[in-house]
Design an enzyme around this catalytic site. Structure first.
Site, mmCIF file in Angstrom:
data_model
loop_
_atom_site.group_PDB
_atom_site.id
_atom_site.type_symbol
_atom_site.label_atom_id
_atom_site.label_comp_id
_atom_site.label_asym_id
_atom_site.label_seq_id
_atom_site.Cartn_x
_atom_site.Cartn_y
_atom_site.Cartn_z
ATOM 1 N N HIS A 100 0.881 -1.129 0.000
ATOM 2 C CA HIS A 100 0.038 0.016 0.042
ATOM 3 C C HIS A 100 0.945 1.179 -0.202
ATOM 4 O O HIS A 100 2.000 1.226 0.557
ATOM 5 C CB HIS A 100 -0.778 0.070 1.285
ATOM 6 N N ASP A 103 2.186 1.910 3.490
ATOM 7 C CA ASP A 103 2.959 1.034 4.186
ATOM 8 C C ASP A 103 4.308 1.359 4.025
ATOM 9 O O ASP A 103 5.209 1.159 4.964
ATOM 10 C CB ASP A 103 3.101 -0.278 3.407
ATOM 11 N N ASP A 339 -0.992 -12.585 2.269
ATOM 12 C CA ASP A 339 -1.628 -11.361 3.055
ATOM 13 C C ASP A 339 -1.756 -12.086 4.342
ATOM 14 O O ASP A 339 -2.990 -12.510 4.732
ATOM 15 C CB ASP A 339 -3.177 -11.034 2.273
HETATM 16 C C1 XLS Z 1 -7.775 -6.740 4.304
HETATM 17 C C2 XLS Z 1 -7.421 -6.842 3.081
HETATM 18 C C3 XLS Z 1 -6.172 -5.912 2.764
HETATM 19 C C4 XLS Z 1 -5.980 -5.795 1.078
HETATM 20 C C5 XLS Z 1 -5.074 -4.839 0.627
HETATM 21 O O1 XLS Z 1 -8.415 -7.433 5.040
HETATM 22 O O2 XLS Z 1 -6.945 -8.302 2.670
HETATM 23 O O3 XLS Z 1 -4.923 -6.628 3.369
HETATM 24 O O4 XLS Z 1 -5.630 -7.186 0.622
HETATM 25 O O5 XLS Z 1 -5.661 -3.425 0.946
HETATM 26 NI NI NI Z 2 -6.092 -9.015 1.244
HETATM 27 NI NI NI Z 3 -7.740 -9.724 4.420
#
Ligand code: XLS
Ligand code: NI
Ligand code: NI
Length: 445
Positions: A100, A103, A339
């Site tokens: 992001h 980040d 993620d």
């Molecule tokens: C949150 C989301 C986030 C997205 C990116 O639950 O998974 O991490 O992947 O903004």
């Molecule tokens: Ni995500």
């Molecule tokens: Ni998520």
């Protein structure tokens, strides 16, 4: 200077595996099902969870110990993190990263200042990309953390917040172009509602669609040709999120003319929160031709929120990779982005390696099993046979549109109870599950 106290992680295979630091199943250059494993899986490390996440939970402060903690000035730390991150990618052996905008660098008081901080860090990322060959699977804009987004970004009831969101997004698209992102993701963390009593749902959805169109138009204008992706999630942080699940998001994309330019980024834990399996979400997307990319993580049956565990459930990764193998790839430019984050009690730096290793190995194992089943045509035959009564006779007439309702009445009027009972067959679902277990056990031995 080295940030991480480990050697490069190698493929050691199942026989040699003695500690957490080695891959049992992920052998990047091995060809499986006609492609190298690295090209099937296209693993990415998520900047936010890996380098920023302090391992907080709703009841506790962060526990993480990270090798750049000694840098107390936020910009110094942000720049040190880039070096730490690229060393991490190299040691882990991944080809992609995701991030992001927020980040990477601290916010300033104005967007102008914030952009200046961000650009400095992006300069360093671009430099590191040149020497390492690392690619960006996707980047995105964080339009949910700062208090200004309390009631949404694209769906905020406040025009100034919509305007700011578009401005922030514009810069993020420019960064995507600079780092050569293959995809661009929109996860609408606060694009939903807390309560319908004060919400104009239609107007909010129109605004969200407008922001997506603006983003795609601007990307075209600057020659940033990333695949645009929407990431469904049913709730959390909002009570209801508009991109609820794959099917809802596809309907939204079609309603607002976004389905030509956007595809889906699907996440395991989000699927579960929506009351689906990951496999279900991937199936829905692939059948619609809209499978874009995957966020790899898993939830926990006992915990009802998005806990972002590293994937370790081989049954689920097998199911997910079966869909991917069937699709021929994750998506034209898709990959598997972790993620995911360590548990709060796994707070040492090396836990970030162990987490990625179990995740990568779990998907590599799933790929191996899925390919083995595909090579033997196990599921193909099962599915084909199940629908074979539509291949000829009355079934073929139904599918081709030749049979009218009157024809079907004629065909059915004198069928007896027994005739119809004989037309159905046992699914043998337990036998199928036993076969899948057999493939998992045999392939992964
Ligand atoms: C949150 C989301 C986030 C997205 C990116 O639950 O998974 O991490 O992947 O903004
Ligand atoms: Ni995500
Ligand atoms: Ni998520």
């Amino acid at each position: 200077m080295s940030y991480w106290n480990v050697d490069k992680i190698k493929y050691v295979g199942t026989g040699e595996k003695k500690s957490g630091l080695g891959f049992q199943y992920y052998n990047p250059d091995e060809v499986v099902g006609g492609k190298k494993m690295r090209d099937w899986l296209r693993f990415a490390v998520a900047y936010w969870h890996t380098f920023d996440q302090r391992l907080v939970d709703p009841f506790g402060d962060g526990t993480a110990i990270r090798p750049y903690d000694k840098y107390t000035d936020p910009m110094d730390q942000a720049l040190a993190k880039v070096d730490a991150a690229f060393e991490f990618y190299d040691k882990l052996g991944v080809d992609f990263l995701c991030f992001h905008d927020r980040d990477l660098a601290p916010e300033g008081d104005t967007l102008r200042e914030t952009n200046r901080n961000l650009d400095k860090v992006v300069d360093k990322i671009v430099e590191n990309q040149k020497t390492s060959g690392m690619k960006v699977l996707w980047n995105t804009s964080n339009l949910f953390t700062n208090p200004r987004f309390v009631e949404g970004a694209g769906t905020s009831p406040y025009a100034d917040i919509f305007a700011y969101s578009a401005a922030q997004l514009k810069h993020s698209l420019e960064i995507g172009k600079r780092v050569g992102s293959e995809n661009y993701v929109f996860w609408g963390g606060r694009e939903g509602y807390e309560s319908l009593w004060n919400t104009d749902m239609k107007r909010e959805q129109e605004h969200a669609a407008k922001l997506f169109h603006m983003a795609k138009d601007y990307a075209n204008e600057i020659g940033f040709d990333a695949q645009m992706l929407l990431e469904p999630k049913p709730k959390e942080p909002t009570t209801h999120q508009y991109d609820f699940d794959a099917a809802t998001t596809i309907a939204f994309m079609k309603e607002y003319g976004l389905d030509k330019d956007f595809k889906l980024n699907l996440e395991g834990n989000h699927a579960n929160l929506a009351g689906h399996t990951y496999q279900h979400e991937i199936r829905v997307a692939r059948e619609a031709g809209l499978l874009g990319s995957l966020d790899a993580n898993q939830g926990d049956k006992l915990i009802g929120w998005d806990i972002d565990e590293y994937p370790s459930n081989l049954y689920e990764t097998t199911a997910a990779m079966t869909e991917v193998v069937e699709n021929g790839s994750i998506g034209p430019r898709g990959g598997l982005n972790f993620d995911a984050k360590p548990r709060r009690s796994s707070f040492e730096p090396n836990d970030l390696f162990y987490g990625h290793i179990v995740g990568m190995d779990s998907f590599a194992a799933g790929l191996r099993v899925a390919v083995a089943m595909k090579n033997d045509g196990v599921l193909d035959d099962i599915v084909k046979n199940r629908y074979s009564s539509f291949d000829s006779g009355i079934g073929a007439d139904i599918e081709s549109g030749k049979a009218s309702m009157a024809d079907l009445e004629n065909y059915s009027l004198d069928k007896t109870q027994k005739d119809l009972r004989d037309a159905t067959h046992s699914d043998h679902l337990e036998e199928i599950k036993d076969t899948i277990n057999h493939y998992i056990i045999q392939t992964l031995k």
